[in-house]
Every structure is written in structure tokens, then in C-alpha cells.
Enzyme design. Sequence first.
Site, short mmCIF file in Angstrom:
data_model
loop_
_atom_site.label_atom_id
_atom_site.label_comp_id
_atom_site.label_asym_id
_atom_site.label_seq_id
_atom_site.Cartn_x
_atom_site.Cartn_y
_atom_site.Cartn_z
N LYS A 131 -10.83 -12.29 7.02
CA LYS A 131 -10.85 -12.44 8.48
C LYS A 131 -9.48 -12.12 9.07
O LYS A 131 -8.47 -12.63 8.59
CB LYS A 131 -11.23 -13.89 8.85
N LYS B 291 -5.84 -25.70 6.84
CA LYS B 291 -4.38 -25.78 6.92
C LYS B 291 -3.86 -26.76 5.88
O LYS B 291 -2.87 -26.48 5.20
CB LYS B 291 -3.91 -26.17 8.33
N LYS C 213 -3.74 -14.27 12.80
CA LYS C 213 -2.28 -14.37 12.85
C LYS C 213 -1.74 -15.12 11.64
O LYS C 213 -0.68 -14.81 11.12
CB LYS C 213 -1.86 -15.14 14.11
P1 ADP Z 1 -5.95 -16.46 14.95
O1 ADP Z 1 -6.96 -16.76 13.88
O2 ADP Z 1 -5.39 -15.09 14.82
O3 ADP Z 1 -4.89 -17.53 15.08
P2 ADP Z 1 -6.99 -17.65 17.36
O4 ADP Z 1 -7.36 -18.89 16.61
O5 ADP Z 1 -5.85 -17.72 18.33
O6 ADP Z 1 -6.74 -16.45 16.33
O7 ADP Z 1 -8.28 -17.14 18.11
C1 ADP Z 1 -8.43 -16.80 19.46
C2 ADP Z 1 -9.85 -16.35 19.68
O8 ADP Z 1 -10.10 -15.13 18.94
C3 ADP Z 1 -10.89 -17.36 19.17
O9 ADP Z 1 -12.00 -17.36 20.04
C4 ADP Z 1 -11.28 -16.83 17.83
O10 ADP Z 1 -12.57 -17.21 17.43
C5 ADP Z 1 -11.19 -15.32 18.04
N1 ADP Z 1 -10.87 -14.63 16.78
C6 ADP Z 1 -9.73 -14.75 16.07
N2 ADP Z 1 -9.76 -13.99 14.97
C7 ADP Z 1 -10.96 -13.36 14.97
C8 ADP Z 1 -11.60 -12.42 14.11
N3 ADP Z 1 -11.00 -11.97 13.03
N4 ADP Z 1 -12.83 -12.00 14.43
C9 ADP Z 1 -13.46 -12.45 15.55
N5 ADP Z 1 -12.92 -13.33 16.40
C10 ADP Z 1 -11.69 -13.78 16.13
#
Ligand code: ADP
Length: 320
Positions: free
Chosen positions: A189, A110, A192
Site C-alpha cells: 500500500k 504502529k 508516507k
Molecule cells: P498515509 O498512509 O500516506 O499516511 P493518510 O493516512 O494521510 O496517508 O491518508 C489520507 C487519505 O488518503 C485517507 O483517506 C486514506 O485512506 C487515503 N489513502 C492513503 N494511502 C492510500 C492508498 N495507498 N490507496 C488509497 N487510499 C489511500
Amino acid sequence: MRILSGIQPSGTLHLGNYFGMMRPALALQEQGEAYYFIANYHSMTSLFDAPRRRQNTLDVALDFLACGLDPQRTVFFRQSDVPEVCELAWMLSTLTPMGLLERAHSFKDKSAKGIPVNHGLFAYPVLMAADILIYDSNIVPVGQDQKQHVEMTRDIAIKFNEAYGETFVIPEPRIKADTAKVPGVDGEKMSKSYNNTIEIFGDEKVLRKKVMSLKMDSRTPDAPKPDAEHNLAIQLLKVIDADVGREWEEKLRAGGLGYGDLKKKLFEVYWEHFAAARARRAELSANLDYVNQVLREGAARARAQATGVLHRARRASGLE
Ligand code: ADP
Ligand code: TRP
């Protein structure tokens, strides 16, 4: 066996969240005592809109219940309904070296992107450690990007146990290799924060368009594609349904399959996969009293557990 995981109410559930974390977590419900929560304190590090947080929190509750969380079995709650976790985070922060936090990917990524970094975001792995340790968790199902945070939790717990005697259970991350890093529409990857997501629940037209707009190369349908395993639509298809994914990978490899038809298939499989969950979510949305009651009951169960562990930590460290 105690299983615990959380998800931030910071946006809309996408394929990465579902296959990386939610589905493996839901499968583990059968294998132990699961605690799943909506990490609304965590969302405060990056979301500064109160009505949005309230709405997102309700959406995560609906998502989890629609996708199969069983509230009879699993303790399901809002993080902030157990404020004890903040006291534990303070205690843990005093044993957390600055260097450990400076090495956290979430913070480094970030700040490298120029996103203003607040203290909460910097200290976020400590709150996550408290989330995990306050429920004596053994297993933490997450996607690959959260592995480092669970490792930090282990480091912090070991330090506490060394300083004050055996207090905390040392948890382990549980990461499903084949869905650890689901790619987004740009091949990076899915996240959001990268604006490359395919949502689980949403408008059919919009989502169809997202899938049909996946970028492919310019080879003709007839050309064999020896690199079919690198094709984004194939990768996503395999995430959603491994058998169908493999079958279509071979078709693409052999030649004679157009990218349009491949993407149509991907959309169909994806849309069908979530049909039942979509129907359940619509029912739940019309019954918010039930959803709120589930969260209230989950909070009471979680809080009873957390209070016990917090007292253990207070006694161990000489606060009591
Ligand atoms: P984002 O990256 O979209 O903000 P979060 O950090 O809220 O997602 O992640 C919530 C859960 O989903 C976590 O356990 C994270 O490891 C999993 N996760 C998020 N994006 C992925 C992805 N592209 N592939 C696998 N797991 C993911
Ligand atoms: N940091 C996790 C994420 O962004 C959410 C989370 C907060 C979490 N506390 C947790 C996950 C404890 C597992 C265990 O996805």
C-alpha cells in the site's frame, strides 16, 4: 447530504491520497454540502516539529485548492480552528470501550513496528469520531485503511444515542473499490510511513526517476505476459487512467512491449494528468493571502455548524 473528510498534514500528497481520497471527495462536492479539513490535531500524534506542521498545513491547503476544491461550495478549514471538536472527543471517549481502541489497525500496526505509541495515537479514533459527528456528516469518503475508523465512529455514535437519546447522525464510509488501495513503488500500500510514495507535486527529474525505477521481472520484451494485470506499472496506469491502463495491459499481455517503454508511458500519463493542477498550484503559491482567507472563512462556517451540534450533545448528556 453532508459529506466530510480530512487529511493529516504529516507529509506530501501522493497518488494513494489523491486517487483514494481526494479525487472521490472532490467529485462529491457537486452532490451535497462538503466539509473538508486539514487534520492538524491528528498530525500531533506522530509529527513533533512545529515549523514542519505549519508548512505541511499550507501545502495541504494548496494541494486541495490546486486539485479542484471549490471554496464557494465546500467548507474548507483547519481542524484546530474549531477547538469544540476536542470537547466532543472527550464526551465520546467516555463511551468508547478500551477494547474497541485496542483493536484499531492504525494503533496495532504502529506498535507492532516498534513506533512509540502515545495516548493521542491510541485515542485517535475518538477524535476522528468527533470530527465526523460534530458536522452531522452522512458520507465520509476515504481510502480502505480508514474504513475501520468510520465503523468505530458509527459504534460510538450509536452508544451515545442509546445512552442520551437521538443526538448524532450515523455516518457511512464511501470507498471507491478500484482505488481503495493504491500500491506504492514496492507493491505494498502506498503510504508516507512506508517510504514508497509517488508524489503528486514535486521535481520532475526526481519523480521521473522514481517511476523509471519501478522493479519489473526479468522476462524479455517479446515474451507474452499472461499475468499483465499484476504488473505494478499497469496497476498504477489503471489507477490514473483506466482506459489507457487497460489498453496497455493488453499490449503487455500480448508480448512485444518492453518494461522501459511501459514505464515511460506511465510517467507521461501521470505527468500530463496533473499538469493543470501543477500550474494552478504555482499560481496559488504566489497568492497565499487568498489561501489564508479561504481557510479563515471556512473556519467560521465550520465553527458555526460545530457549535450547534456540540450544544445538542451537551444538552443531551446533562452538561447543560
Ligand atoms: P498515509 O498512509 O500516506 O499516511 P493518510 O493516512 O494521510 O496517508 O491518508 C489520507 C487519505 O488518503 C485517507 O483517506 C486514506 O485512506 C487515503 N489513502 C492513503 N494511502 C492510500 C492508498 N495507498 N490507496 C488509497 N487510499 C489511500
Ligand atoms: N484519520 C484520517 C487519515 O489519517 C484523517 C482524518 C481525521 C479523517 N479525521 C477524519 C478522515 C474524519 C475522515 C473523516 O487519513
